[in-house]
Structure formats: C-alpha cells, structure tokens
Write an enzyme that holds these catalytic residues in place. Structure first.
Site, PDB file in Angstrom:
ATOM      1  CG  HIS A   8      -0.271   0.218   2.524  1.00  0.00           C
ATOM      2  ND1 HIS A   8       0.319  -0.815   3.215  1.00  0.00           N
ATOM      3  CD2 HIS A   8      -0.073   1.329   3.269  1.00  0.00           C
ATOM      4  CE1 HIS A   8       0.834  -0.355   4.332  1.00  0.00           C
ATOM      5  NE2 HIS A   8       0.617   0.966   4.392  1.00  0.00           N
ATOM      6  CG  HIS A  66       6.757  10.641  -9.965  1.00  0.00           C
ATOM      7  ND1 HIS A  66       8.087  10.651 -10.351  1.00  0.00           N
ATOM      8  CD2 HIS A  66       6.110   9.917 -10.913  1.00  0.00           C
ATOM      9  CE1 HIS A  66       8.231   9.970 -11.473  1.00  0.00           C
ATOM     10  NE2 HIS A  66       7.045   9.502 -11.830  1.00  0.00           N
ATOM     11  CD  GLU A 112       4.598   9.317 -14.883  1.00  0.00           C
ATOM     12  OE1 GLU A 112       4.831   9.075 -16.083  1.00  0.00           O
ATOM     13  OE2 GLU A 112       5.373   8.981 -13.960  1.00  0.00           O
TER      14      GLU A 112
END
Length: 144
Positions: A8, A66, A112
């Site tokens: 997670h 990211h 993204e």
C-alpha cells in the site's frame, strides 16, 4: 525473496476531506473506510491510505520522487481534461516514452498518470539507453 510486491501507499494530508475528495472525485479511487484522521481508498489492486499529518505540514520533498498510476491510451485525453477542469497543477512536462501527465494533489504530492508498461519502457531504452544503462533478465543476470 520474502517481499511479493507493493502492499500500500500512505500519504500524509493536511485536510482529510479535501484529500479524499481529490482522490475519489478527480482520480476515481473508491473509498473503503474513513475515520477522523485517515481514510483507506482503492484503485484496482492498489490500496492507498490518506492520513492526517500531525504537524500539519504534509509537504513532500521537492524531488523527482512521485507515484505513477497506469491509464489506458484511449482514456488519457479525457483524464487530462478532467485534471484541467479541476484546476490541478502540472509539475513537469513529459519527456519519456508513452503519454504521461505529471500533476500535484492538494497537498503537493507528485503524481503521474502514464500510458505504457515497463516492457514498453525497456524496449525504448534498448533503442536509446540512458548513460551507463545495463539490462538484466528475470533472474537478475546481466544481458547484452
């Protein structure tokens, strides 16, 4: 190897309702549980935990770090329009193989949406490798 994959992601947020609304209404996550200081959301097999940042900062580092989500090519243009309509900030232009849009969530986490797979990326990298790039097979042995 004991690890089997990504379990997670947990992201600190300054304002839980704003964070939940962004991930559910703009990105399409499904809310699974929510409490005073957090929420569990899912997107396919991905489990995302949003948690209130105790210090109220929730400021991610200003780096290339990211989180990238997969998106189908046919859904990409509409997704970009949805981000624009929601006033979402882009933090980078795409310079790699496959369509991508780099954007910020309300707390500045760098995200993204990317069309493509690692297999596609590796094909492109074999054509135009990064400086010093080497390739390995499924067992980790270097290939030519």
């Amino acid at each position: 190897m004991a690890l089997t994959g990504l379990n997670h992601l947990t992201l600190a947020v300054r304002d839980l309702p704003t964070g939940v609304a962004f991930y559910v209404e703009v990105l399409g996550f499904v809310r699974r549980a929510q409490w005073d200081a957090g929420a569990y959301l899912t997107l396919g097999d991905l489990w995302l935990c949003l948690t209130m940042d105790a210090g109220g900062q929730a400021a991610p580092a200003n780096t290339y770090t990211h989180f990238a989500f997969s998106i189908a090519q046919e859904a990409f243009p509409e997704f970009c329009l949805r981000l624009k309509a929601a006033g979402v900030t882009q933090w980078r232009s795409n310079a790699s193989e496959g369509d991508s849009i780099y954007f910020l969530d309300p707390d500045g986490h760098r995200l993204e949406a990317h069309v493509g797979t690692l297999a596609n990326r590796l094909v492109q990298c074999r054509r135009q490798p990064y400086a010093g790039m080497r390739f390995f097979d499924d067992e980790g042995a270097e290939t030519v």
